[in-house]
Design a protein around this motif. Structure first.
Motif, PDB file in Angstrom:
ATOM      1  N   ALA A  58       9.602 -37.700  -0.474  1.00  0.00           N
ATOM      2  CA  ALA A  58      10.028 -37.662  -1.878  1.00  0.00           C
ATOM      3  C   ALA A  58      11.517 -37.361  -2.005  1.00  0.00           C
ATOM      4  O   ALA A  58      12.069 -37.390  -3.101  1.00  0.00           O
ATOM      5  CB  ALA A  58       9.218 -36.634  -2.663  1.00  0.00           C
ATOM      6  N   GLY A  59      12.183 -37.050  -0.888  1.00  0.00           N
ATOM      7  CA  GLY A  59      13.622 -36.869  -0.911  1.00  0.00           C
ATOM      8  C   GLY A  59      14.076 -35.424  -0.995  1.00  0.00           C
ATOM      9  O   GLY A  59      13.317 -34.489  -0.777  1.00  0.00           O
ATOM     10  N   ILE A  64      12.772 -28.179  -1.752  1.00  0.00           N
ATOM     11  CA  ILE A  64      12.704 -26.880  -2.432  1.00  0.00           C
ATOM     12  C   ILE A  64      11.281 -26.545  -2.864  1.00  0.00           C
ATOM     13  O   ILE A  64      10.924 -25.392  -3.035  1.00  0.00           O
ATOM     14  CB  ILE A  64      13.641 -26.881  -3.666  1.00  0.00           C
ATOM     15  CG1 ILE A  64      15.080 -26.854  -3.220  1.00  0.00           C
ATOM     16  CG2 ILE A  64      13.375 -25.737  -4.612  1.00  0.00           C
ATOM     17  CD1 ILE A  64      15.510 -25.561  -2.574  1.00  0.00           C
ATOM     18  N   PHE A  65      10.443 -27.554  -3.063  1.00  0.00           N
ATOM     19  CA  PHE A  65       9.108 -27.365  -3.614  1.00  0.00           C
ATOM     20  C   PHE A  65       8.026 -27.705  -2.602  1.00  0.00           C
ATOM     21  O   PHE A  65       8.274 -28.428  -1.652  1.00  0.00           O
ATOM     22  CB  PHE A  65       8.917 -28.284  -4.834  1.00  0.00           C
ATOM     23  CG  PHE A  65       9.900 -28.031  -5.931  1.00  0.00           C
ATOM     24  CD1 PHE A  65       9.687 -27.014  -6.843  1.00  0.00           C
ATOM     25  CD2 PHE A  65      11.039 -28.810  -6.057  1.00  0.00           C
ATOM     26  CE1 PHE A  65      10.592 -26.777  -7.867  1.00  0.00           C
ATOM     27  CE2 PHE A  65      11.947 -28.591  -7.079  1.00  0.00           C
ATOM     28  CZ  PHE A  65      11.727 -27.565  -7.988  1.00  0.00           C
ATOM     29  N   ASP A  66       6.815 -27.212  -2.887  1.00  0.00           N
ATOM     30  CA  ASP A  66       5.682 -27.666  -2.099  1.00  0.00           C
ATOM     31  C   ASP A  66       5.353 -29.090  -2.550  1.00  0.00           C
ATOM     32  O   ASP A  66       6.007 -29.642  -3.424  1.00  0.00           O
ATOM     33  CB  ASP A  66       4.490 -26.723  -2.267  1.00  0.00           C
ATOM     34  CG  ASP A  66       3.997 -26.639  -3.711  1.00  0.00           C
ATOM     35  OD1 ASP A  66       3.942 -27.676  -4.390  1.00  0.00           O
ATOM     36  OD2 ASP A  66       3.655 -25.529  -4.160  1.00  0.00           O
ATOM     37  N   LEU A 123      16.484 -30.748  -9.852  1.00  0.00           N
ATOM     38  CA  LEU A 123      15.400 -29.852  -9.439  1.00  0.00           C
ATOM     39  C   LEU A 123      14.476 -29.536 -10.609  1.00  0.00           C
ATOM     40  O   LEU A 123      13.254 -29.467 -10.433  1.00  0.00           O
ATOM     41  CB  LEU A 123      15.965 -28.570  -8.827  1.00  0.00           C
ATOM     42  CG  LEU A 123      16.701 -28.756  -7.500  1.00  0.00           C
ATOM     43  CD1 LEU A 123      17.279 -27.431  -7.016  1.00  0.00           C
ATOM     44  CD2 LEU A 123      15.785 -29.362  -6.446  1.00  0.00           C
ATOM     45  N   ARG A 124      15.047 -29.354 -11.786  1.00  0.00           N
ATOM     46  CA  ARG A 124      14.200 -29.122 -12.975  1.00  0.00           C
ATOM     47  C   ARG A 124      13.307 -30.332 -13.225  1.00  0.00           C
ATOM     48  O   ARG A 124      12.131 -30.191 -13.544  1.00  0.00           O
ATOM     49  CB  ARG A 124      15.048 -28.848 -14.210  1.00  0.00           C
ATOM     50  CG  ARG A 124      15.463 -27.397 -14.300  1.00  0.00           C
ATOM     51  CD  ARG A 124      16.137 -27.080 -15.580  1.00  0.00           C
ATOM     52  NE  ARG A 124      15.179 -27.026 -16.690  1.00  0.00           N
ATOM     53  CZ  ARG A 124      15.492 -26.557 -17.865  1.00  0.00           C
ATOM     54  NH1 ARG A 124      16.710 -26.118 -18.128  1.00  0.00           N
ATOM     55  NH2 ARG A 124      14.591 -26.541 -18.836  1.00  0.00           N
ATOM     56  N   ALA A 125      13.862 -31.510 -13.082  1.00  0.00           N
ATOM     57  CA  ALA A 125      13.076 -32.729 -13.300  1.00  0.00           C
ATOM     58  C   ALA A 125      11.962 -32.843 -12.264  1.00  0.00           C
ATOM     59  O   ALA A 125      10.831 -33.233 -12.593  1.00  0.00           O
ATOM     60  CB  ALA A 125      13.987 -33.954 -13.245  1.00  0.00           C
ATOM     61  N   HIS A 126      12.267 -32.495 -11.022  1.00  0.00           N
ATOM     62  CA  HIS A 126      11.234 -32.568  -9.982  1.00  0.00           C
ATOM     63  C   HIS A 126      10.149 -31.526 -10.248  1.00  0.00           C
ATOM     64  O   HIS A 126       8.956 -31.820 -10.103  1.00  0.00           O
ATOM     65  CB  HIS A 126      11.855 -32.373  -8.600  1.00  0.00           C
ATOM     66  CG  HIS A 126      10.902 -32.679  -7.491  1.00  0.00           C
ATOM     67  ND1 HIS A 126      10.548 -33.961  -7.146  1.00  0.00           N
ATOM     68  CD2 HIS A 126      10.208 -31.859  -6.671  1.00  0.00           C
ATOM     69  CE1 HIS A 126       9.691 -33.920  -6.148  1.00  0.00           C
ATOM     70  NE2 HIS A 126       9.456 -32.657  -5.844  1.00  0.00           N
TER      71      HIS A 126
END
Length: 193
Positions: A58-59, A64-66, A123-126
């Protein structure tokens, strides 16, 4: 393949993912998300860029996220494993209150991550896309709780409203108070949940 070899392979994959995510986190916190390239993250973890994308297709944001699985599982558990006598909306509020933007006692690293996410549009969008990935399961759970059809538009609205809260009010000065206010309004609209 033996179970032992399969277990070793999974441990190696997990170690690689952790090394890449840790390297990304260090660099992002030092230089900001936009100040770091994928190649620099791979280099910091002593891996090839191809390895990074093999583990994080996912790039850059995904570092930063799971992958969203933990989020869906814990969201579902918040409803299905809630204490007797606790409404679904109370359980959802308690669940969100312990996460990210609403956690009142984050670790120093947790606070830095939260600040990074809130201040970085990508990051907020993801993060929002990960929350929206929970919409179907939350709607289904709310349907089970209420005895209604999962296609009931009011349940889909409720699920969407709940899942939008981290993005909508997570950056508020007093995000916990905003969360309480939001759930007070949701309880008025869905008193049976």
């Amino acid at each position: 393949m033996t179970p032992q070899a399969s277990g070793r392979r999974e441990r190696k994959k997990a170690a690689t993912r952790t090394a890449l995510a840790d390297a990304a986190s260090r660099l992002f916190l030092e230089r900001g998300y936009d100040g770091v390239t994928v190649a620099e993250v791979a280099d910091e973890a002593d891996m090839a860029v191809a390895t990074l994308f093999a583990h994080f297709p996912a790039g850059k944001e995904a570092l930063i996220f799971d992958d969203g699985i933990e989020r869906r599982e814990t969201l579902a558990a918040a409803i299905t494993e809630r204490p007797a006598g606790t409404s679904a909306l109370d359980a959802l509020e308690a669940y969100l209150a312990r996460r990210g933007a609403f956690d009142e006692s984050p670790s120093p690293e947790g606070q830095q991550r939260r600040d990074l996410i809130i201040s970085t549009p990508a990051l907020r969008a993801h993060a929002r896309s990960l929350w929206m990935g929970c919409e179907s399961i939350l709607t289904e759970l709310l349907a089970q709780e209420s005895g209604r059809d999962p296609q009931d538009v009011s349940l889909r609205l409720l699920a969407r409203y709940v899942l939008e809260l981290p993005d909508l009010i997570g950056a508020d000065h007093n995000s916990r108070k905003s969360l309480e206010t939001a759930f007070d309004h949701l309880r008025r609209g869905w008193p049976d949940l």
